[in-house]
Motif scaffolding. Structure first.
Motif, short mmCIF file in Angstrom:
data_model
loop_
_atom_site.label_atom_id
_atom_site.label_comp_id
_atom_site.label_asym_id
_atom_site.label_seq_id
_atom_site.Cartn_x
_atom_site.Cartn_y
_atom_site.Cartn_z
N ALA A 66 0.83 -1.21 0.00
CA ALA A 66 0.00 0.00 0.00
C ALA A 66 0.86 1.26 0.00
CB ALA A 66 -0.93 -0.01 1.21
N VAL A 67 1.94 1.26 0.77
CA VAL A 67 2.84 2.42 0.79
C VAL A 67 3.42 2.66 -0.59
CG1 VAL A 67 5.03 3.31 1.69
CG2 VAL A 67 3.42 2.19 3.24
N SER A 68 3.87 1.59 -1.24
CA SER A 68 4.42 1.73 -2.59
C SER A 68 3.38 2.28 -3.55
CB SER A 68 4.94 0.38 -3.09
OG SER A 68 6.04 -0.06 -2.31
N ALA A 69 2.14 1.79 -3.45
CA ALA A 69 1.08 2.26 -4.33
C ALA A 69 0.74 3.73 -4.06
CB ALA A 69 -0.17 1.39 -4.16
N ILE A 70 0.71 4.10 -2.79
CA ILE A 70 0.42 5.50 -2.44
C ILE A 70 1.50 6.42 -2.99
CG2 ILE A 70 0.27 7.12 -0.51
CD1 ILE A 70 -1.06 4.83 1.10
N ILE A 88 -9.15 18.74 -1.75
CA ILE A 88 -8.77 17.76 -0.75
C ILE A 88 -9.55 16.46 -0.88
CG2 ILE A 88 -10.39 18.54 1.04
CD1 ILE A 88 -6.72 17.46 1.59
N GLU A 89 -10.83 16.51 -1.26
CA GLU A 89 -11.61 15.27 -1.35
C GLU A 89 -11.12 14.40 -2.50
OE1 GLU A 89 -13.52 14.12 0.90
OE2 GLU A 89 -13.23 15.94 2.07
N GLU A 90 -10.71 15.02 -3.60
CA GLU A 90 -10.12 14.24 -4.69
C GLU A 90 -8.83 13.57 -4.24
OE1 GLU A 90 -9.59 16.25 -8.39
OE2 GLU A 90 -11.56 17.20 -8.34
N SER A 91 -8.04 14.29 -3.45
CA SER A 91 -6.79 13.71 -2.94
C SER A 91 -7.07 12.52 -2.03
CB SER A 91 -6.00 14.78 -2.18
OG SER A 91 -5.63 15.84 -3.01
N VAL A 92 -8.06 12.68 -1.15
CA VAL A 92 -8.42 11.58 -0.26
C VAL A 92 -8.87 10.36 -1.05
CG1 VAL A 92 -10.08 10.83 1.49
CG2 VAL A 92 -9.00 13.07 1.69
N SER A 93 -9.68 10.58 -2.06
CA SER A 93 -10.17 9.45 -2.88
C SER A 93 -9.02 8.73 -3.56
CB SER A 93 -11.17 9.97 -3.91
OG SER A 93 -12.32 10.50 -3.28
N ALA A 94 -8.07 9.50 -4.10
CA ALA A 94 -6.94 8.89 -4.81
C ALA A 94 -6.08 8.07 -3.86
CB ALA A 94 -6.11 9.99 -5.47
N VAL A 95 -5.82 8.61 -2.68
CA VAL A 95 -4.96 7.89 -1.73
C VAL A 95 -5.70 6.67 -1.17
CG1 VAL A 95 -3.85 8.05 0.53
CG2 VAL A 95 -3.55 9.87 -1.15
N CYS A 96 -6.99 6.79 -0.93
CA CYS A 96 -7.76 5.64 -0.45
C CYS A 96 -7.75 4.51 -1.47
CB CYS A 96 -9.20 6.05 -0.14
SG CYS A 96 -9.38 6.99 1.39
N ALA A 97 -7.88 4.87 -2.73
CA ALA A 97 -7.85 3.85 -3.79
C ALA A 97 -6.51 3.14 -3.81
CB ALA A 97 -8.14 4.50 -5.13
N ALA A 98 -5.42 3.90 -3.64
CA ALA A 98 -4.09 3.29 -3.63
C ALA A 98 -3.87 2.43 -2.39
CB ALA A 98 -3.03 4.38 -3.71
N ALA A 99 -4.50 2.81 -1.27
CA ALA A 99 -4.30 2.09 -0.02
C ALA A 99 -5.03 0.76 0.03
CB ALA A 99 -4.75 2.96 1.16
N ARG A 100 -6.04 0.59 -0.83
CA ARG A 100 -6.84 -0.64 -0.79
C ARG A 100 -6.14 -1.77 -1.54
NH1 ARG A 100 -11.14 3.27 -1.38
NH2 ARG A 100 -12.45 3.23 0.51
N GLY A 114 6.57 6.75 4.31
CA GLY A 114 6.56 7.41 3.01
C GLY A 114 7.92 7.60 2.39
N ASN A 115 8.97 7.62 3.22
CA ASN A 115 10.33 7.69 2.65
C ASN A 115 11.21 6.55 3.16
OD1 ASN A 115 10.70 8.71 5.28
ND2 ASN A 115 10.70 10.82 4.54
#
Length: 483
Positions: free
Chosen positions: A258-262, A310-322, A396-397
């Motif tokens: 998930a970290v790599s995807a984010i 911000i909501e678009e950012s949240v959606s993008a990160v949530c998608a990557a985290a799943r 993240g790093n």
């Protein structure tokens, strides 16, 4: 046992009083020192000096004198005096470092910069602040925050650590994943070199390529090249809003994926923290937390930016985290929920201190894509050595805080921990990582530096040290193994 492990193991319980081989300061030196320091700015009684011989490591050594810096001119005179007499000079902020870098293990004079604590200028239109080295990180954040800015480095010790210390270690904290380290947030410095010369480095602008970049060279050098007397810092506007998420996974491999995807998608979190299974189990043993059953790893994710996006950012990160290993993805909607989500992560360090007050806390970095492989390797090392290892940090790093929980009064466990630490560092380098991300080298890691740096690099760095500090008085013996 390797030479590096032996050196580390033998030092674990050392309080480091001044060895008999360190000569006493002459009466003439003391008279000139008192004149340079001025009234109320010199300590020489061992009982008074004792409090300035430690940092947040296991080490403690007694300085022969402590001088409280007042200005650059005084520091110039002090450096010249110590240079001519060959007396070690160790600069110190508030002692929050963890590697012994401010411990005066060769005696001499400690230069405390804590009283040089003025914010000299804040220029909002140029997005910069000019400060003395003794300014506390939290003090600066409050001052510039009132004007709509922040300085990106945010170490855990922000309430007590100084800007000078942040620069000496190139400290960062969780926000580094998006905003970078102290090097990326500093425009220029004023310093006094070991030659006893004042030097201005850098620029007052965000662009500038005249000459070598001495600013970035001095930042992270742990006071071995020069003493910082003033810093010009680059400020960043405060974001309009933030969102906080917590993702829980069945194991570290799912969390690492998930970290790599984010980190592979365009939206960069302002914080991306992680805890492994051992960290979660440790906290759960002492407190009740609402993580789902079977949690093998957890990520704390914070996003910032404009309210419109911000909501678009949240959606993008949530998608990557799943992914298939996700157990739960929670979002905080209020200040109370944010505090609740961060509760687990913030409880970890105090809990570990309760379990093992003298734990070995190592700060290493591996590529984000290899973080899962690194944690798996640590689990294998824990099983083979019998040393309990708890991991958390800045996912993240790839900056991982590896905690070896040991009893320092058990010689066998200390020896096994030394071998385990050697293997941890070897694993880091095998995965193309580095032995220190933000805690520095100091004394604790100096005997391991040769594993990462080749002889050509070490020789060149020794030449640079001699150029800045030909008498070798500034923080002597720190950062590099003895020749």
């Amino acid at each position: 046992m390797s030479q590096a492990s032996s050196a580390w193991s033998s030092s674990l319980n050392t309080n480091n009083p001044i060895p008999p081989s360190i000569p006493e300061l002459s009466n003439g030196f003391r008279r000139v020192l008192a004149h340079i320091a001025g009234d109320g700015r010199l300590l020489t009684d061992p009982a008074d000096c004792w409090a300035y011989g430690y940092d947040n490591s296991r080490r403690h050594a007694l300085p022969q004198a402590v001088v409280f810096a007042s200005d650059e001119e005084q520091i110039l005179q002090l450096v010249s005096l110590c240079r001519d007499a060959g007396v070690p000079l160790t600069a110190r902020g508030r002692g929050t470092g963890t590697t012994g870098a401010t411990v005066p293990d060769r005696g001499g004079v400690v230069l405390s910069l804590e009283r040089m604590d003025r914010i000299l200028q804040i220029i909002p239109e140029d997005r910069l602040a000019i400060v003395q080295p003794g300014v506390l990180n939290a003090q600066l954040q409050q001052a510039v925050g009132d004007l709509g800015f922040f300085w990106p480095p945010d170490p855990t010790s922000a309430a007590t650590c100084t800007i000078g210390g942040n620069l000496a270690y190139n400290s960062a904290g969780p926000r580094a994943v998006k905003y970078g380290t102290a090097r990326e947030s500093t425009l220029g410095l004023r310093v006094v070199t070991g030659r006893g010369e004042a030097l201005r480095t850098g620029v007052m602008t965000t662009k500038g390529v005249v000459g070598y970049d001495l600013t970035r060279l001095i930042i992270g050098s742990e006071g071995t090249l020069a003493i910082i007397t003033e810093a010009t810092l680059k400020l960043t506007p405060l974001p309009e809003t933030k969102r906080t998420l917590r993702a829980t996974y069945k194991d570290i491999h799912a969390a690492a994926a998930a970290v790599s995807a984010i980190m592979a998608q365009p939206i960069i979190p302002c914080a991306l923290e992680f805890m492994d299974a051992s960290a979660i189990a440790t906290v759960r043993h002492y407190a009740e937390f609402d993580l789902p059953d079977g949690a093998g790893a957890a990520l704390m994710i914070e996003l910032d930016g404009s309210a419109a996006c911000i909501e678009e950012s949240v959606s993008a990160v949530c998608a990557a985290a799943r992914n298939a290993g996700l157990l739960e993805l929670r979002r905080a909607e209020s200040k109370e929920e944010i505090a609740a989500l961060w509760k687990t992560r913030k409880a970890l360090s105090p809990t570990l201190r309760h379990i093992a007050p003298k734990k070995i806390n190592e700060d290493v970095v591996v590529p984000v894509s290899r973080m899962g492989e690194f944690i798996e390797g640590l689990e294998q090392l824990s099983q083979s050595t019998g040393i309990r290892i708890v991991n958390f940090g800045h996912a993240g790093n790839g900056n991982i805080h590896v905690n070896l929980l040991i009893d320092p009064d058990d010689p066998d466990e200390v020896a096994r921990a030394a071998e385990c630490l050697d293997a941890v560092f070897a694993l880091v380098l095998r995965l193309d990582g580095t032995l220190s991300g933000e805690h520095g080298v100091g004394i604790e890691k100096r005997d391991f530096v040769g594993q990462e740096l080749g002889p050509t690099a070490l020789a060149l760095m020794a030449d640079i040290k001699r150029c800045f500090d030909p008498a070798g008085i500034l923080n002597a013996g720190k950062g590099f193994p003895s020749p």
